[in-house]
Structures are given as C-alpha cells and as structure tokens.
Design a protein around this motif. Structure first.
Motif, short mmCIF file in Angstrom:
data_model
loop_
_atom_site.label_atom_id
_atom_site.label_comp_id
_atom_site.label_asym_id
_atom_site.label_seq_id
_atom_site.Cartn_x
_atom_site.Cartn_y
_atom_site.Cartn_z
N ALA A 158 0.85 -1.19 0.00
CA ALA A 158 0.00 0.00 0.00
C ALA A 158 0.89 1.24 0.00
O ALA A 158 0.92 2.01 0.96
N GLU A 159 1.62 1.42 -1.11
CA GLU A 159 2.55 2.55 -1.21
C GLU A 159 1.84 3.89 -1.05
O GLU A 159 2.43 4.86 -0.56
N HIS A 160 0.58 3.94 -1.47
CA HIS A 160 -0.18 5.19 -1.39
C HIS A 160 -0.37 5.62 0.06
O HIS A 160 -0.38 6.82 0.35
N GLN A 161 -0.51 4.64 0.96
CA GLN A 161 -0.71 4.98 2.38
C GLN A 161 0.54 5.62 2.97
O GLN A 161 0.47 6.66 3.64
N GLY A 162 1.69 5.01 2.74
CA GLY A 162 2.93 5.59 3.24
C GLY A 162 3.25 6.92 2.57
O GLY A 162 3.77 7.85 3.22
N THR A 203 -0.99 -8.35 0.75
CA THR A 203 -0.86 -6.90 0.66
C THR A 203 -0.39 -6.35 2.00
O THR A 203 -1.00 -6.62 3.04
N LEU A 204 0.68 -5.57 1.96
CA LEU A 204 1.27 -5.01 3.17
C LEU A 204 1.14 -3.50 3.16
O LEU A 204 1.68 -2.82 2.29
N GLY A 205 0.39 -2.99 4.13
CA GLY A 205 0.20 -1.54 4.25
C GLY A 205 0.64 -1.04 5.60
O GLY A 205 1.47 -1.65 6.28
N LEU A 206 0.07 0.08 6.03
CA LEU A 206 0.41 0.63 7.33
C LEU A 206 0.05 -0.33 8.46
O LEU A 206 0.80 -0.50 9.42
N LEU A 207 -1.09 -0.97 8.34
CA LEU A 207 -1.55 -1.89 9.39
C LEU A 207 -0.58 -3.05 9.57
O LEU A 207 -0.25 -3.44 10.69
N VAL A 234 9.43 4.20 3.86
CA VAL A 234 10.06 2.89 3.82
C VAL A 234 9.04 1.85 3.36
O VAL A 234 7.92 1.76 3.87
N LYS A 235 9.46 1.06 2.39
CA LYS A 235 8.63 -0.01 1.83
C LYS A 235 9.36 -1.32 2.12
O LYS A 235 10.42 -1.57 1.57
N VAL A 243 4.68 4.94 -14.82
CA VAL A 243 3.84 3.75 -14.86
C VAL A 243 2.84 3.81 -13.71
O VAL A 243 3.02 4.56 -12.75
N PRO A 244 1.76 3.00 -13.78
CA PRO A 244 0.73 3.06 -12.74
C PRO A 244 1.24 2.85 -11.32
O PRO A 244 0.74 3.48 -10.38
N LEU A 245 2.24 1.97 -11.12
CA LEU A 245 2.73 1.75 -9.76
C LEU A 245 3.30 3.03 -9.18
O LEU A 245 3.03 3.37 -8.01
N ILE A 246 4.06 3.79 -9.95
CA ILE A 246 4.65 5.03 -9.44
C ILE A 246 3.58 6.11 -9.32
O ILE A 246 3.67 6.98 -8.45
N HIS A 247 2.55 6.04 -10.16
CA HIS A 247 1.42 6.96 -9.99
C HIS A 247 0.78 6.76 -8.61
O HIS A 247 0.25 7.70 -8.02
N LYS A 248 0.82 5.52 -8.13
CA LYS A 248 0.25 5.21 -6.82
C LYS A 248 0.98 5.98 -5.72
O LYS A 248 0.36 6.50 -4.79
N PHE A 249 2.32 6.06 -5.83
CA PHE A 249 3.10 6.86 -4.89
C PHE A 249 2.67 8.33 -4.99
O PHE A 249 2.45 9.00 -3.97
N GLU A 250 2.61 8.83 -6.21
CA GLU A 250 2.28 10.25 -6.40
C GLU A 250 0.88 10.57 -5.91
O GLU A 250 0.65 11.63 -5.30
N ALA A 251 -0.08 9.67 -6.19
CA ALA A 251 -1.46 9.92 -5.78
C ALA A 251 -1.56 10.03 -4.26
O ALA A 251 -2.23 10.93 -3.72
N GLY A 252 -0.90 9.12 -3.55
CA GLY A 252 -0.93 9.18 -2.09
C GLY A 252 -0.25 10.43 -1.56
O GLY A 252 -0.73 11.06 -0.61
N TYR A 253 0.87 10.78 -2.18
CA TYR A 253 1.62 11.97 -1.77
C TYR A 253 0.77 13.22 -1.94
O TYR A 253 0.67 14.06 -1.03
N ARG A 254 0.14 13.35 -3.09
CA ARG A 254 -0.70 14.53 -3.35
C ARG A 254 -1.86 14.60 -2.36
O ARG A 254 -2.22 15.69 -1.90
N ALA A 255 -2.44 13.46 -2.03
CA ALA A 255 -3.54 13.45 -1.07
C ALA A 255 -3.07 13.90 0.31
O ALA A 255 -3.78 14.64 1.01
#
Length: 395
Positions: free
Chosen positions: A182-186, A348-352, A320-321, A223-235
């Motif tokens: 869950a890269e978007h969460q971090g 799937t590994l996220g913040l939790l 950190v991932k 690519v979509p995976l890196i967009h996931k980082f950017e989307a979470g960051y922007r949020a």
C-alpha cells in the motif's frame, strides 16, 4: 537494500548489472561484521571491448555442504540493480537476513533490460545443480516473466513482488506467492509531512523553507505503480492545506541520478521546499539537488538518511517499503515448517501490516515540530481505521 551495499556510488551502479555470485552461509560461523558480509570478495570483469557483461563473483569462506536444502534461492532484481540504496537493496537485505538466520544460499541476477528479466528467471527455474527452491522476481516488470515461467515450471515456487501472477482466465497461479504494498498509504504520510513543513518557517541541517508553499514529486518510470506513490503523496499534501502547490516530473529511469537532479533542481528553483522521490537510484540526484539548493528531500523504500548518510542533512524522512519483509518471510516459510509458503495468494502489506511507514531522518527528525509529528500519528491511525481513504490513482 542492504546497508553493506549502501555506499556504492551511482557510477558503480551504472557499470554493474549482473551479479553471478552465490552467497552461502552456515549459521553464523562464517559471517563477518554486522551486515553478514565476508571480506573475501573477488571481482572479475570481462574485457569491455568484447561487449560481454561485467560479472562480479562473491566468495564465501564457509563450506556449502551443510546448506539448508530447502532454501536455495534465485533473486532477480528490478532494473537499476543493486547499490540503488532503495528498492533493490531492500530486497537484498531480506535475502541476507534469511542467510544469516537460516544458513540458506542465494544467487543474484541484475538485468540491464526488460528483455533479460524472463531469461534470468528461467535460468534459475531450470537450474538442476543445485535446483532452486524459490525464484524471486523483484519489481513490477517481473510479472509477465513470472507468469510465463511459473506456467512452464509448475513445480517451481516463485515469489513476485509488486505484481500479481494470473493465468488467462484471471485465476492466481498456484505456484506463485504475490506481494503487493500500500505505497499510497505511506506516501500520504510523507505528503502530509511535506505539506505541513512548507507552510511554516523551518530550518534544520542544510535545509530551509522559503515560504512559497510548494513541494515536488520526482518519479522514476511513468507507470501506474509510481502513480500510486504520487497519488498518495498529493492526497497527503492536500490534507495539510488546500493552498500548497505540488509539481511532479518523471526521470524515465530508476538508474539516472543526473535526470533526478535536473528535475529536482528545477522544482527547487521554482520554490519547492520539499521534493519526494519514488525513483530508485535516480533519487540520489534529488538529494544532490536538495543540498545544492539548501532545501529538503524525502526518500523512498529504504531509510535513506541511513543508506546514503552523506545526504542525511537534507532528508526529512523516507517512505520505507519493506520489500525485505516479503523476501524474508517467503524464504522463512520454506525453512521453518511452522509456516506454509503462501503460493496462490496475494499478500498486501500496508500501514496496518507494517509493510510501509514514514520514518523520520536520522539527522533532521528531532527538529520536526511536535505538532507536525502528532498530525502524522493521527493520520496513520485514521488510515488504518479506514477513516481516511487514500487514492491509488491520479485523478
């Protein structure tokens, strides 16, 4: 991302792509130093004029006859290779931890092109002397190769990080353990940090805010995976304040520090106080730019204030991932009969689950105001409780 490899230069990264050495250890008898590395390392390079791939062989002083028969592992890394102080080195750290804990052996392969990835996977999957008990594909670009090779070698166990291996019907392949994060969460967490810092007068280490209320994001490949980082960051930035501007750009590579430096320098010149990168080895250039501009940066995958300590005076935090956990857990499940290797599943590994987290910089973390860290703590709890829904795609 191993600490032992963290000091390798970006020049060495560009020169070295295929590591053919086997690392084997028995318990702790032959391990030297806290990283588990043995000082008896010999490198041989082919004549550059022949066009052959440079090969590095690592020799271990311990015997191989008592190695764990259920844990011979082949590691195929993402493009950019070892020494990126980021994603690949984190996966490498997981394999090294397993070697230290269980006495396993592993071989590393570092592709220089996407076309090499399935070939290197196949070499490990078809190995017979000795056979591999697990083939690890590290990174989203491994998915197609893992699908093909796992289908061709149904008795071979595979690990896929940052992807999901399915057949033509969409069913999970029964011999592949899939790990996603869950890269978007971090990234939300470090975005919130950047957004809060840029709105105040803040100085620490070699950095200082300007008052322009602007932050940046540098991605590796678009690519979509890196967009996931950017989307979470922007949020996360938006959560800090509606009037904070976010600029973004992509280096087009995970192994081009010069491109990372150029893009980040432009952002700092336009008033950015903090730039977060999800660019692998290209992110080293972001840190260079931050030092030159006297601003701040945020690292990724590893705690980069530790893996590249020469830039710790500008690294506010890192997202950190824990790819190391995915690799270690999968190897451990082969070794410890208390665990079952979870093939045919998506983990799937996220913040939790502790798969991602925001880690403050070793030099600058103590300077971050308490009210800022309190808001990050609160947002982390809210995300885990699903009270904050973090986007995974760019709108």
């Amino acid at each position: 991302m191993s600490e032992g490899d963290a000091t390798r230069s970006s020049a060495a990264v560009s020169r070295r792509r295929l590591l053919g050495g086997m690392a084997s250890a028995l318990g702790t008898a032959g391990l030297a130093g806290c990283s588990g590395e043995n000082p008896d390392e010999r490198a041989t390079a082919s004549d550059a004029a022949t066009g052959a791939t440079t090969e590095t062989t690592t020799r271990w002083t311990t015997t191989e006859r008592a190695e764990n028969r259920d844990a011979r592992v082949g590691m195929v890394y993402a493009l950019g290779g070892l020494g990126d102080n980021s994603f690949n080195d984190m996966a490498h750290a997981g394999a090294k931890k397993a070697r230290e804990r269980f006495g396993i052996s592993f071989e590393n392969a570092e592709p220089t092109s996407a076309e090499q990835i399935p070939k290197l996977q196949r070499e490990f999957a078809s190995a017979t002397d000795p056979p591999k008990d697990l083939v690890c594909g590290i990174g989203f670009a491994q998915a197609a190769g893992v699908v093909s090779n796992a289908t061709e070698y149904p008795d071979q166990k595979f690990l896929l990080v940052d992807g999901v291996a399915t057949d033509e019907s969409g069913a999970l392949l029964p011999n592949v353990a899939n790990y996603t994060f869950a890269e978007h969460q971090g990234s939300f967490q470090v975005g919130l940090l950047a957004g809060l810092v840029t709105q105040r007068e803040f100085g620490a280490g070699a950095g200082q805010t300007t008052g322009d209320r602007t932050v940046g994001f540098v991605g590796g490949v678009d690519v979509p995976l890196i967009h996931k980082f950017e989307a979470g960051y922007r949020a996360g930035v938006a959560r800090a304040g509606d009037d904070v501007e976010v600029t973004s750009a992509y280096a087009g590579s995970f192994a081009d520090p010069d491109a990372g430096e150029r893009l980040a320098s432009e952002m700092y010149a336009d008033g950015a106080d903090v730039v977060y990168h999800a660019a692998g080895g290209s992110g080293i250039g972001v840190f260079r730019a931050a030092q030159k501009a006297g601003r701040f940066a945020i690292g990724v995958d590893n705690d980069q204030s530790r893996s590249v300590p020469e830039y710790s005076d500008v690294i506010l935090a890192s997202m950190v991932k824990h790819v190391d956990k995915a690799v270690f857990r999968s190897i451990a499940s082969l070794v410890d009969r208390k665990f079952r290797f979870r093939v045919g599943t998506v983990n799937t590994l996220g913040l939790l689950e502790g798969g991602v987290r925001a880690v403050y910089g070793t030099d600058l973390g103590s300077a971050i105001p308490d009210d800022v860290t309190a808001k990050l703590d609160a947002s982390r709890r809210a995300i885990i409780k699903n009270e904050i829904e973090v986007p995974t795609t760019l709108s």
